[in-house]
Write a protein that holds these residues in place. Sequence first.
Motif, PDB file in Angstrom:
ATOM      1  N   UNK A 164      23.417  52.243 -50.462  1.00 37.74           N
ATOM      2  CA  UNK A 164      22.900  51.446 -51.575  1.00 37.74           C
ATOM      3  C   UNK A 164      21.555  50.804 -51.259  1.00 37.74           C
ATOM      4  N   UNK A 165      21.359  50.392 -50.019  1.00 38.99           N
ATOM      5  CA  UNK A 165      20.158  49.641 -49.683  1.00 38.99           C
ATOM      6  C   UNK A 165      19.076  50.459 -48.996  1.00 38.99           C
ATOM      7  N   UNK A 166      19.358  51.645 -48.527  1.00 39.26           N
ATOM      8  CA  UNK A 166      18.359  52.459 -47.851  1.00 39.26           C
ATOM      9  C   UNK A 166      17.508  53.175 -48.890  1.00 39.26           C
ATOM     10  N   UNK A 167      16.200  53.007 -48.796  1.00 34.52           N
ATOM     11  CA  UNK A 167      15.289  53.691 -49.720  1.00 34.52           C
ATOM     12  C   UNK A 167      14.630  54.852 -48.996  1.00 34.52           C
ATOM     13  N   UNK A 168      14.557  55.985 -49.661  1.00 36.37           N
ATOM     14  CA  UNK A 168      13.915  57.154 -49.088  1.00 36.37           C
ATOM     15  C   UNK A 168      12.410  57.026 -49.175  1.00 36.37           C
ATOM     16  N   UNK A 169      11.698  57.843 -48.415  1.00 27.41           N
ATOM     17  CA  UNK A 169      10.236  57.787 -48.400  1.00 27.41           C
ATOM     18  C   UNK A 169       9.616  58.172 -49.719  1.00 27.41           C
ATOM     19  N   UNK A 170      10.218  59.115 -50.427  1.00 22.90           N
ATOM     20  CA  UNK A 170       9.633  59.583 -51.687  1.00 22.90           C
ATOM     21  C   UNK A 170      10.122  58.780 -52.887  1.00 22.90           C
ATOM     22  N   UNK A 206      20.254  56.814 -55.951  1.00 24.13           N
ATOM     23  CA  UNK A 206      19.939  56.489 -54.562  1.00 24.13           C
ATOM     24  C   UNK A 206      21.150  56.741 -53.656  1.00 24.13           C
ATOM     25  N   UNK A 207      22.326  56.344 -54.126  1.00 25.83           N
ATOM     26  CA  UNK A 207      23.548  56.529 -53.323  1.00 25.83           C
ATOM     27  C   UNK A 207      23.819  58.011 -53.097  1.00 25.83           C
ATOM     28  N   UNK A 208      23.743  58.810 -54.154  1.00 19.99           N
ATOM     29  CA  UNK A 208      24.006  60.247 -54.035  1.00 19.99           C
ATOM     30  C   UNK A 208      22.982  60.893 -53.105  1.00 19.99           C
ATOM     31  N   UNK A 209      21.719  60.524 -53.253  1.00 18.96           N
ATOM     32  CA  UNK A 209      20.664  61.101 -52.425  1.00 18.96           C
ATOM     33  C   UNK A 209      20.860  60.743 -50.954  1.00 18.96           C
ATOM     34  N   UNK A 210      21.206  59.485 -50.672  1.00 18.85           N
ATOM     35  CA  UNK A 210      21.410  59.074 -49.290  1.00 18.85           C
ATOM     36  C   UNK A 210      22.659  59.707 -48.680  1.00 18.85           C
ATOM     37  N   UNK A 211      23.713  59.854 -49.466  1.00 15.98           N
ATOM     38  CA  UNK A 211      24.921  60.490 -48.946  1.00 15.98           C
ATOM     39  C   UNK A 211      24.652  61.956 -48.626  1.00 15.98           C
ATOM     40  N   UNK A 212      23.883  62.635 -49.449  1.00 11.89           N
ATOM     41  CA  UNK A 212      23.528  64.020 -49.150  1.00 11.89           C
ATOM     42  C   UNK A 212      22.611  64.110 -47.935  1.00 11.89           C
ATOM     43  N   UNK A 213      21.673  63.176 -47.825  1.00  9.78           N
ATOM     44  CA  UNK A 213      20.684  63.205 -46.744  1.00  9.78           C
ATOM     45  C   UNK A 213      21.308  62.843 -45.393  1.00  9.78           C
ATOM     46  N   UNK A 214      22.167  61.826 -45.365  1.00  7.45           N
ATOM     47  CA  UNK A 214      22.745  61.321 -44.119  1.00  7.45           C
ATOM     48  C   UNK A 214      24.219  61.702 -43.950  1.00  7.45           C
ATOM     49  N   UNK A 215      24.657  62.787 -44.543  1.00  8.51           N
ATOM     50  CA  UNK A 215      26.068  63.169 -44.512  1.00  8.51           C
ATOM     51  C   UNK A 215      26.607  63.277 -43.086  1.00  8.51           C
ATOM     52  N   UNK A 216      25.890  63.914 -42.185  1.00 12.20           N
ATOM     53  CA  UNK A 216      26.348  64.070 -40.806  1.00 12.20           C
ATOM     54  C   UNK A 216      26.371  62.734 -40.079  1.00 12.20           C
ATOM     55  N   UNK A 217      25.387  61.882 -40.334  1.00 10.51           N
ATOM     56  CA  UNK A 217      25.369  60.560 -39.702  1.00 10.51           C
ATOM     57  C   UNK A 217      26.558  59.719 -40.172  1.00 10.51           C
TER      58      UNK A 217
END
Length: 193
Positions: A175-181, A73-84
């Motif tokens: 850590x706490x943000x869950x993606x839609x999929x 989850x952490x790796x996915x969120x860091x890749x998804x929200x990298x610019x943010x």
Amino acid sequence: MDKHSSAVNLEGNIDTPSFENQTVKQRIMAFTLSNTNAREWFARTREGIRPWGEFINTKRFQTPKSVAPLPKRIVKNIEHFQSNYLFVFIGLVVFCILTSPMLLVAIAACLGACYIINLKNRDNKLKIMGRELTVAQQYSVVGLCSFPLFWLAGAGSAVFWVIGASFFVIMLHASFYTGGEEGEAFDLEMEPV
């Protein structure tokens, strides 16, 4: 001349506007990134900004049911929200500078000295004891003289505070943000037999 030897004349003048005669606005407008990798990185970062409503959507924050899906989850969120996350880091840097008046004064003094060097070198070069100093040498002197000022202002602790606060905020969000999929509700947990 014989037919095997030829002379090439490479004389000529190319008129380019001098850097010293340009205004600050013209210099900023003429700024281009010569490195294509840097240009591509800026374009990717700008395109990669996710909507801030999606980034701060509190309905998507959930505690993980176990520690196992957390690294993914952490790796996915860091890749998804990298610019943010880059903007979160920049915001923390600005906050740290604005809330530390001594650091703000130190930065202003250093930038002011560099601006004065820029202005003085337009007219004539600085000479000390008959020796002319280059602009790079003058900037080096400013850097050496500003080091104690930054040390007194606590720039070292500010840098480590920004790094620590950025790491904490980004890891907390990732850590706490869950993606839609992400289907954690349907995860199967194996129990020991």
